[in-house]
Write a protein that holds these residues in place. Structure first.
Motif, PDB file in Angstrom:
ATOM      1  N   LEU A 176     -11.692  -9.953  -4.411  1.00 25.01           N
ATOM      2  CA  LEU A 176     -12.585  -9.921  -5.601  1.00 25.01           C
ATOM      3  C   LEU A 176     -12.762  -8.613  -5.699  1.00 25.01           C
ATOM      4  O   LEU A 176     -13.129  -7.978  -6.819  1.00 25.01           O
ATOM      5  CB  LEU A 176     -13.841 -10.886  -5.110  1.00 25.01           C
ATOM      6  CG  LEU A 176     -13.841 -12.163  -5.209  1.00 25.01           C
ATOM      7  CD1 LEU A 176     -15.156 -13.013  -4.703  1.00 25.01           C
ATOM      8  CD2 LEU A 176     -13.694 -12.748  -6.643  1.00 25.01           C
ATOM      9  N   LEU A 177     -13.161  -7.501  -4.673  1.00 26.66           N
ATOM     10  CA  LEU A 177     -13.334  -6.417  -4.696  1.00 26.66           C
ATOM     11  C   LEU A 177     -12.019  -5.753  -5.354  1.00 26.66           C
ATOM     12  O   LEU A 177     -12.267  -4.633  -6.180  1.00 26.66           O
ATOM     13  CB  LEU A 177     -13.290  -5.618  -3.367  1.00 26.66           C
ATOM     14  CG  LEU A 177     -14.652  -6.101  -2.520  1.00 26.66           C
ATOM     15  CD1 LEU A 177     -14.761  -5.485  -1.299  1.00 26.66           C
ATOM     16  CD2 LEU A 177     -15.898  -5.236  -3.216  1.00 26.66           C
ATOM     17  N   GLU A 179     -10.230  -6.964  -7.683  1.00 30.44           N
ATOM     18  CA  GLU A 179     -10.342  -7.390  -9.033  1.00 30.44           C
ATOM     19  C   GLU A 179     -11.025  -6.186  -9.858  1.00 30.44           C
ATOM     20  O   GLU A 179     -10.758  -6.065 -11.049  1.00 30.44           O
ATOM     21  CB  GLU A 179     -10.710  -8.614  -9.210  1.00 30.44           C
ATOM     22  CG  GLU A 179      -9.592  -9.802  -9.341  1.00 30.44           C
ATOM     23  CD  GLU A 179     -10.191 -11.257  -9.214  1.00 30.44           C
ATOM     24  OE1 GLU A 179     -11.304 -11.333  -9.763  1.00 30.44           O
ATOM     25  OE2 GLU A 179      -9.490 -12.026  -8.714  1.00 30.44           O
ATOM     26  N   LYS A 180     -12.065  -5.741  -9.149  1.00 31.69           N
ATOM     27  CA  LYS A 180     -13.097  -4.933  -9.845  1.00 31.69           C
ATOM     28  C   LYS A 180     -12.685  -3.692  -9.768  1.00 31.69           C
ATOM     29  O   LYS A 180     -13.220  -2.754 -10.486  1.00 31.69           O
ATOM     30  CB  LYS A 180     -14.619  -5.223  -9.293  1.00 31.69           C
ATOM     31  CG  LYS A 180     -14.867  -6.422  -9.624  1.00 31.69           C
ATOM     32  CD  LYS A 180     -16.571  -6.527  -9.009  1.00 31.69           C
ATOM     33  CE  LYS A 180     -17.056  -8.017  -8.937  1.00 31.69           C
ATOM     34  NZ  LYS A 180     -17.531  -8.200  -7.533  1.00 31.69           N
ATOM     35  N   ALA A 181     -11.709  -3.205  -8.929  1.00 33.75           N
ATOM     36  CA  ALA A 181     -11.345  -1.738  -8.581  1.00 33.75           C
ATOM     37  C   ALA A 181     -10.302  -1.379  -9.699  1.00 33.75           C
ATOM     38  O   ALA A 181      -9.650  -2.041 -10.353  1.00 33.75           O
ATOM     39  CB  ALA A 181     -10.524  -1.628  -7.324  1.00 33.75           C
TER      40      ALA A 181
END
Ligand code: MP5
Length: 216
Positions: A176-177, A179-181
């Protein structure tokens, strides 16, 4: 492919080197001398102790949803230290019998530098890679160790079902992290993943070779 699986595929040759390390194969087959295993115990005790300030330093950078989990890790690491203390008492190892070996010292400095200087997603990458490395490494030992070996409680700690589920949770959170990076942060995360894998190999190598520093 999601981030963690992509990284595991990318570092595959290193990962296999780690899983095929003589320390793991020897422990599985009951061929690692007692003193060699004692070296690993003394060194890993110091490493787990250092993991406490590592997770604590991550809390201020973490999203609020991770605060409770990260603070809970402090108690989990303490419980793990108690496992080392119990095993050490049973087999007669002095856990504070040596300072950190070169590779351990470097790995601990790397953890702390990462916690303070890298982004949360990068530091979480190191966290995940180290836990996944231990789960996979001890799973190698599990597949063949004598059930009467005094080292079985360590095997169960990292290769057991509860730890497998915890690593799966870390994987989901790291994906999830990722995907946001952005591209730049993703490149940093990939580098941290590979570096952590190399430190894990260096740690087994240190355990097998002994606690002295190079050239000393
Ligand atoms: C771990 C460890 C796993 N104990 N030692 C090394 C060198 N790498 C990873 O961390 P934990 O905190 O014991 O689950």
């Amino acid at each position: 492919m999601r981030f963690c699986q992509e990284q595991l595929a990318r570092v595959r040759p290193l990962w296999e080197k780690m899983l095929g390390h003589q320390f793991l194969i020897g422990t599985r087959d009951g061929k690692v001398p007692f003193e060699t295993f004692a070296t690993w115990m003394r060194q890993d005790y110091l490493f787990v102790e250092a993991a406490i300030p590592f997770v604590a330093a991550l809390i201020p950078k973490a999203p609020e949803a991770h605060w409770e989990f990260l603070s809970g890790m402090i108690a989990a690491f303490r419980k793990e230290l108690a496992l080392f203390e119990e095993r050490a008492a049973v087999v007669g190892v002095h856990l504070r019998g040596a300072p950190p070996a070169f590779a351990n010292h470097a790995y601990i400095q790397f953890l702390m530098a990462t916690a303070y200087r890298a982004s949360y997603a990068e530091a979480f990458t190191v966290f995940y890679a180290a836990e996944k490395a231990y789960h996979d490494s001890w799973s190698v030992v599990k597949a063949g160790i004598d059930p009467g070996s005094p080292w079985v409680p360590f095997v169960e700690n990292w290769a057991g079902e509860a730890f497998a589920q915890y690593v799966a949770f870390l994987e989901q959170e790291l994906d999830l992290l990722a995907e946001k990076a952005g591209q730049r942060e993703l490149a940093g995360m990939a580098e941290y993943f590979e570096l952590t894998t190399k430190y894990e190999i260096a740690f087994w190598e240190m355990a097998a070779a002994g606690e002295t520093w190079p050239g000393i």
